[in-house]
Design an enzyme around this catalytic site. Structure first.
Site, PDB file in Angstrom:
ATOM      1  N   CYS A   1      30.721  27.868  23.638  1.00  0.00           N
ATOM      2  CA  CYS A   1      30.698  29.023  24.526  1.00  0.00           C
ATOM      3  C   CYS A   1      30.514  28.489  25.941  1.00  0.00           C
ATOM      4  O   CYS A   1      29.543  27.769  26.207  1.00  0.00           O
ATOM      5  CB  CYS A   1      29.556  29.977  24.160  1.00  0.00           C
ATOM      6  SG  CYS A   1      29.307  31.305  25.369  1.00  0.00           S
TER       7      CYS A   1
ATOM      8  N   LYS B   1      11.125   3.326   2.342  1.00  0.00           N
ATOM      9  CA  LYS B   1      11.245   4.781   2.237  1.00  0.00           C
ATOM     10  C   LYS B   1      11.984   5.126   0.944  1.00  0.00           C
ATOM     11  O   LYS B   1      13.036   4.554   0.637  1.00  0.00           O
ATOM     12  CB  LYS B   1      12.001   5.356   3.438  1.00  0.00           C
ATOM     13  CG  LYS B   1      11.381   5.019   4.779  1.00  0.00           C
ATOM     14  CD  LYS B   1      10.017   5.628   4.961  1.00  0.00           C
ATOM     15  CE  LYS B   1      10.051   7.115   5.178  1.00  0.00           C
ATOM     16  NZ  LYS B   1      10.576   7.529   6.483  1.00  0.00           N
TER      17      LYS B   1
ATOM     18  N   ASP C   1       1.917  10.572   3.324  1.00  0.00           N
ATOM     19  CA  ASP C   1       2.693  11.454   4.195  1.00  0.00           C
ATOM     20  C   ASP C   1       1.738  12.387   4.931  1.00  0.00           C
ATOM     21  O   ASP C   1       1.424  13.481   4.460  1.00  0.00           O
ATOM     22  CB  ASP C   1       3.692  12.259   3.351  1.00  0.00           C
ATOM     23  CG  ASP C   1       4.855  12.759   4.191  1.00  0.00           C
ATOM     24  OD1 ASP C   1       4.948  12.376   5.360  1.00  0.00           O
ATOM     25  OD2 ASP C   1       5.663  13.544   3.658  1.00  0.00           O
TER      26      ASP C   1
ATOM     27  N   GLU D   1       0.841  -1.194   0.000  1.00  0.00           N
ATOM     28  CA  GLU D   1       0.000   0.000   0.000  1.00  0.00           C
ATOM     29  C   GLU D   1       0.877   1.245   0.000  1.00  0.00           C
ATOM     30  O   GLU D   1       2.011   1.213   0.495  1.00  0.00           O
ATOM     31  CB  GLU D   1      -0.902   0.007   1.243  1.00  0.00           C
ATOM     32  CG  GLU D   1      -1.766  -1.250   1.362  1.00  0.00           C
ATOM     33  CD  GLU D   1      -2.278  -1.461   2.781  1.00  0.00           C
ATOM     34  OE1 GLU D   1      -2.581  -0.457   3.457  1.00  0.00           O
ATOM     35  OE2 GLU D   1      -2.358  -2.623   3.203  1.00  0.00           O
TER      36      GLU D   1
ATOM     37  N   CYS E   1      27.003  36.371  23.033  1.00  0.00           N
ATOM     38  CA  CYS E   1      27.447  37.097  24.245  1.00  0.00           C
ATOM     39  C   CYS E   1      28.869  37.635  24.150  1.00  0.00           C
ATOM     40  O   CYS E   1      29.357  38.244  25.113  1.00  0.00           O
ATOM     41  CB  CYS E   1      27.302  36.195  25.470  1.00  0.00           C
ATOM     42  SG  CYS E   1      28.497  34.837  25.526  1.00  0.00           S
TER      43      CYS E   1
ATOM     44  N   CYS F   1      31.724  34.272  20.884  1.00  0.00           N
ATOM     45  CA  CYS F   1      30.336  33.822  20.802  1.00  0.00           C
ATOM     46  C   CYS F   1      29.496  34.874  20.081  1.00  0.00           C
ATOM     47  O   CYS F   1      29.545  36.058  20.435  1.00  0.00           O
ATOM     48  CB  CYS F   1      29.787  33.590  22.206  1.00  0.00           C
ATOM     49  SG  CYS F   1      28.019  33.229  22.250  1.00  0.00           S
TER      50      CYS F   1
ATOM     51  N   LYS G   1       2.388   4.698   1.202  1.00  0.00           N
ATOM     52  CA  LYS G   1       2.618   5.292   2.526  1.00  0.00           C
ATOM     53  C   LYS G   1       2.333   6.791   2.431  1.00  0.00           C
ATOM     54  O   LYS G   1       3.181   7.569   2.008  1.00  0.00           O
ATOM     55  CB  LYS G   1       4.053   5.037   2.984  1.00  0.00           C
ATOM     56  CG  LYS G   1       4.320   5.454   4.416  1.00  0.00           C
ATOM     57  CD  LYS G   1       5.725   5.039   4.834  1.00  0.00           C
ATOM     58  CE  LYS G   1       5.983   5.440   6.279  1.00  0.00           C
ATOM     59  NZ  LYS G   1       5.946   6.895   6.481  1.00  0.00           N
TER      60      LYS G   1
ATOM     61  N   CYS H   1      25.373  33.094  29.155  1.00  0.00           N
ATOM     62  CA  CYS H   1      25.121  33.402  27.733  1.00  0.00           C
ATOM     63  C   CYS H   1      23.608  33.375  27.485  1.00  0.00           C
ATOM     64  O   CYS H   1      22.948  32.352  27.732  1.00  0.00           O
ATOM     65  CB  CYS H   1      25.809  32.368  26.856  1.00  0.00           C
ATOM     66  SG  CYS H   1      25.440  32.562  25.090  1.00  0.00           S
TER      67      CYS H   1
ATOM     68  N   TYR I   1      -6.613   2.465   6.576  1.00  0.00           N
ATOM     69  CA  TYR I   1      -5.823   1.332   6.084  1.00  0.00           C
ATOM     70  C   TYR I   1      -5.859   0.076   6.949  1.00  0.00           C
ATOM     71  O   TYR I   1      -5.304  -0.950   6.564  1.00  0.00           O
ATOM     72  CB  TYR I   1      -4.367   1.748   5.869  1.00  0.00           C
ATOM     73  CG  TYR I   1      -3.703   2.382   7.075  1.00  0.00           C
ATOM     74  CD1 TYR I   1      -3.339   1.638   8.183  1.00  0.00           C
ATOM     75  CD2 TYR I   1      -3.447   3.746   7.091  1.00  0.00           C
ATOM     76  CE1 TYR I   1      -2.738   2.212   9.277  1.00  0.00           C
ATOM     77  CE2 TYR I   1      -2.843   4.345   8.182  1.00  0.00           C
ATOM     78  CZ  TYR I   1      -2.486   3.576   9.271  1.00  0.00           C
ATOM     79  OH  TYR I   1      -1.894   4.159  10.363  1.00  0.00           O
TER      80      TYR I   1
END
Length: 668
Positions: free
Chosen positions: A422, A310, A117, A113, A407, A404, A115, A427, A222
């Site tokens: 960091c 898949k 989404d 069957e 910060c 960073c 699949k 931060c 299904y």
């Protein structure tokens, strides 16, 4: 019109409108013009207004969306909604076929069957009337979205037979509805949905059913959750029964006599998936005979009689415009590619993961490069490689900063780690991301407290640590952007309710380094209270199965910090639960299993069970699964292509089982 005649007419209109709705939305063969349907619906509305006692939950008028809900109620699935194992290529499918035939013999038929989404849902009927619809959730517990599901016109509110039955299906948004919805969002200058799956899920999780009613969703049913007295003996027969009852099942399916036939059918849809009016991300292969399904059984996560193929990730070319740096809750600096928008596997992609600086150097990625991107498993976009032949000389090297981006603290690279980090505990980005993690689904699971609201609260300096969440007032929350009276009340109720969570959710939410959701539950089950865990020493923690030295050290270090002790005292004062309230782990002395108290090693490839499933089953029965063979090892379970661990076990005269012997013991 007297009452008797009115009731007869209402019943007649129910039958007519249900039939016309079925012809239009399920069979796609309308027998009357829209104007006639609308005229009859108007008549029914008027009769129900005049005689409200004749309005019933399965009336066609109830599809337009009822009152706004305060929150979704939780629903326990009587039959779990398990996820499927995945196949990504032809060999995976042939391996699945071999395992099936080893389990039930060579006389096997498959049902294949599409699949879809979308969003997996469960529909429950009593005496033919639709009474409840729920999301899959975690497979055991979902959310009651009955009112939203009623707005999907291909879901029958009354079946053609008065059966009490529960069915499973995939609710989805057709491509045409998706494009129309996103166009409307763009015109309103709102953020469009990323893909039809997100749009369907977002629509069905609206507290106002009228919003779902406008989204033009659809469904394919299904399976039947509990076949009971239906007499169905095959999956294909079950699909036929669903059609007879008035459900909409996907006719693009095929009964196959061999795995070769399955593979041919899959390949045909791999080529034509783009022409379908809805998104699919693969196909599902099921053993057709239910008796064989029962014999094959289940792992802890999925049925052994079904697998989801898949589609391979789609790859496309686009231009890398810039690289954005994000600071995570642990201080790790993560680069993200900003791309020229491009369609991949049905969605528009503008960002892709670059993981870390080493990957950028390894792939020689430069600003302005044309790159190939793909969506791994049709989900996460990533940069595959650079197309050097498209370079013009204008491309620029990317340099990671030394400070960073949030910060300005100096970044460090901890020995043995790839990422820059960091290490400033103040931060803002780390604090903000830590708060987002704390309220997330696997942590404290506070509905309505998403990234947008957290960002606002943080920006307005209303919260600085997780304890501040439990001090918020109605006046503070309602002043936020897009927060009304009802949403404020719901949010504060959700925050208050989270105080009752079991200890493992709090442990995971605190973001202790190296402690994931599974380890948090293991710790909560073992220590049962936060106080006992806080006072535990390194040796006691590392003695727990699955807790390694690095994690144990991290836990001890975390609880030694004065600011952590202060935070936990504050949370306790605010009423946050510090105790475990779930099921206790099976202790070796409480189990009569062969595995109880034994140290066991798994090696090689297992056919019937995954390594994770085998480990979970053994530990459930009181065993202790470790990764290396030593004199303390009691048993080694060796699968195909077992290597040095098997050799060492034989040298040490340790008992060795094959998978068949393991399965035999697990069945006892």
């Amino acid at each position: 019109m007297d009452k008797q005649i009115a009731q007869e007419r209402v019943n007649e209109l129910h039958e007519l409108l249900n039939q016309y709705n079925y012809e239009y939305h399920v069979l796609d063969k309308p027998s009357v013009p829209d104007s006639e349907y609308d005229r009859l619906m108007k008549e029914l509305y008027e009769l129900e207004a005049e005689y409200p006692e004749f309005k019933s939950p399965d009336s066609p008028t109830q599809r337009v969306g009822g009152e706004i809900l305060e929150a979704f109620e939780k629903v326990q699935h009587k039959t779990p909604m398990l996820s499927l194992g995945n196949a990504f290529n032809e060999q995976d499918l042939r391996d699945f076929d071999r395992r099936v035939r080893q389990g039930v013999g060579d006389d096997v038929q498959y049902m294949v069957e599409l699949k879809i989404d979308g969003l997996a849902v469960s529909l429950r009927y009593e005496n033919g009337t639709f009474v409840q619809g729920a999301t899959r959730g975690d497979g055991t517990t979902g959310e009651d979205i009955t009112e939203n599901l009623k707005t999907i016109r291909s879901i029958p509110l009354r079946l053609k037979k008065s059966l009490s039955i529960e069915v499973r299906g995939e609710a989805f948004m057709p491509k045409r509805s998706f494009e129309k919805l996103n166009q409307a969002k763009i015109e309103k200058e709102e953020e469009p949905f990323a893909n039809p799956r997100n749009a369907a899920a977002g629509s069905l999780r609206q507290l106002d059913p009228k919003i779902a009613a406008k989204r033009n969703l659809d469904i394919y049913v299904y399976s039947i959750a509990d076949l009971g007295e239906t007499g169905v003996i095959k999956q294909s027969q079950g699909l036929d029964l669903l059609d007879e009852l008035g459900f909409k099942s996907n006719k693009e399916r095929k009964q196959c006599q061999s795995i070769d036939e399955v593979i041919d059918f899959i390949q045909s849809f791999q080529e034509q998936r783009g022409q379908l009016p809805y998104e699919i991300d693969g196909l599902v292969v099921k053993v057709d005979y239910l008796e064989q399904q029962e014999k094959l059984g289940y792992t802890a996560k999925s049925p052994r009689w079904a697998i989801a193929y898949k589609f391979p990730a789609e790859e496309v070319m686009t231009k890398l415009l810039a690289i954005e740096l994000n600071v995570g809750r642990t201080g790790v600096i993560t680069p993200t590619a900003l791309l020229e928008p491009v369609r991949v596997a049905g969605t528009t992609v503008q960002r892709a993961s670059l993981h870390n600086e080493d990957l950028i150097r390894e792939k020689d990625i430069k600003l302005g490069d044309y790159v190939v991107i793909k969506k791994a498993g049709d989900i996460i976009p990533e940069v595959v490689n650079v197309l050097e032949e498209h370079r013009t000389g204008d491309e620029q090297e990317f340099q990671m900063p030394i400070n960073c981006p949030e910060c300005e603290s100096e970044l460090v690279r901890i020995e043995g780690e790839v990422a820059l980090r960091c290490i400033n505990p103040e931060c803002p980005a780390q604090i903000r991301e830590g708060l987002i993690h704390f309220v997330s689904r696997n942590a404290m699971n506070i509905d309505g407290l998403g990234e947008r609201v957290i960002a606002q609260l943080f920006q307005e300096k209303l919260i600085h640590n997780v304890g501040d969440l439990y001090k918020l007032t109605k006046e503070q929350v309602i002043a936020l952007e897009r927060m009304g009276e009802k949403s404020t009340e719901n949010l504060l109720n959700a925050i208050d309710k989270s105080k009752e969570n079991s200890l493992e959710r709090l442990l995971f939410g605190l973001g202790i380094r190296h402690v994931g959701a599974k380890a948090a539950k293991t710790l909560a089950q073992h220590f049962e209270t936060m106080e006992r865990l806080q006072n535990a020493e390194f040796d006691e923690i590392i003695a727990i199965n699955e807790i390694g030295e690095k994690m144990a050290d991290s836990i001890v270090t975390y609880f030694e910090k004065p600011e952590v002790q202060s935070l936990l005292d504050e949370l306790k004062t605010l009423g946050v639960s510090m105790s475990y309230n779930g099921a206790k782990a099976v202790k070796a002395e409480e189990s009569d299993s062969y595995f109880a108290g034994k140290i066991i090693v798994l090696t090689g490839k297992l056919e019937q069970l995954s390594r994770d499933d085998a480990k979970a089953e053994i530990e459930r029965l009181g065993g202790n699964v470790t990764g290396s063979v030593s004199k303390k090892t009691d048993l080694v379970i060796a699968g195909e292509a077992a290597g040095s661990k098997l050799t060492k076990a034989q040298d040490l005269n340790i008992e060795v089982w094959d998978e068949a012997r393991l399965l035999e013991e697990l069945k006892k």
